[in-house]
Design a protein around this motif. Structure first.
Motif, PDB file in Angstrom:
ATOM      1  N   VAL A   1      -4.491  14.319  -7.965  1.00  0.00           N
ATOM      2  CA  VAL A   1      -4.855  14.745  -6.607  1.00  0.00           C
ATOM      3  C   VAL A   1      -5.927  13.821  -6.037  1.00  0.00           C
ATOM      4  N   SER A   2      -6.876  13.423  -6.830  1.00  0.00           N
ATOM      5  CA  SER A   2      -7.941  12.531  -6.369  1.00  0.00           C
ATOM      6  C   SER A   2      -7.372  11.170  -5.956  1.00  0.00           C
ATOM      7  N   ILE A   3      -6.520  10.616  -6.801  1.00  0.00           N
ATOM      8  CA  ILE A   3      -5.916   9.314  -6.489  1.00  0.00           C
ATOM      9  C   ILE A   3      -5.011   9.431  -5.263  1.00  0.00           C
ATOM     10  N   SER A   4      -4.269  10.510  -5.182  1.00  0.00           N
ATOM     11  CA  SER A   4      -3.382  10.710  -4.032  1.00  0.00           C
ATOM     12  C   SER A   4      -4.182  10.858  -2.748  1.00  0.00           C
ATOM     13  N   SER A   5      -5.271  11.600  -2.799  1.00  0.00           N
ATOM     14  CA  SER A   5      -6.068  11.804  -1.585  1.00  0.00           C
ATOM     15  C   SER A   5      -6.736  10.502  -1.144  1.00  0.00           C
ATOM     16  N   VAL A   6      -7.161   9.677  -2.100  1.00  0.00           N
ATOM     17  CA  VAL A   6      -7.726   8.376  -1.735  1.00  0.00           C
ATOM     18  C   VAL A   6      -6.644   7.537  -1.062  1.00  0.00           C
TER      19      VAL A   6
END
Length: 130
Positions: free
Chosen positions: A19-24
């Motif tokens: 989720v963190s990588i996707s949101s970035v």
């Protein structure tokens, strides 16, 4: 139950990283929010420009209509663009250099009872009648 919690924590960590990588990527990527914001600003600018151009088009359409039908507008445009004159009009063309020379000469001479006379004997100088 302990292996279940360990597995759940692992999946939770993996999900959190994903989720963190996707949101970035969503926020900063080529098609991200920053790009979307820039496109929205450009869209607003183009809308304003379209309104200005639409007003210009309406103004030009009015001018074209007047040039096709209104005699005064046609005459005004002919005078301004083509240098034409009406039958009861006169055009005077002044030579700036001759006028400034005459003015200086008039300033240098005395005023007589008949009016000012320059060195050219009071002759009209620097304009012509068409």
């Amino acid at each position: 139950m302990k292996p279940f919690l360990t597995g759940a924590v692992k999946y939770f960590q993996l999900a959190l990283i994903f989720v963190s990588i996707s949101s970035v990527g969503v926020l900063m990527g080529e098609k991200g929010l920053a790009h979307k914001h820039a496109l929205e600003e450009k869209k607003q600018f183009l809308k304003r420009e379209n309104k200005v151009l639409a007003l210009d088009i309406k103004s030009l359409e009015r001018k074209v209509t007047l040039l096709r039908s209104d005699r005064r507008t046609i005459a005004k445009a002919a005078k301004r663009k083509l240098g034409m004159i009406g039958p009861d009009e006169s055009v005077y063309i002044f030579d700036r250099e001759a006028l400034t020379t005459d003015k200086q000469e008039c300033d240098d001479t005395d005023v007589s009872s008949s009016g000012r006379q320059g060195a050219n004997g009071g002759k009209a100088h620097g304009f012509a009648r068409r």
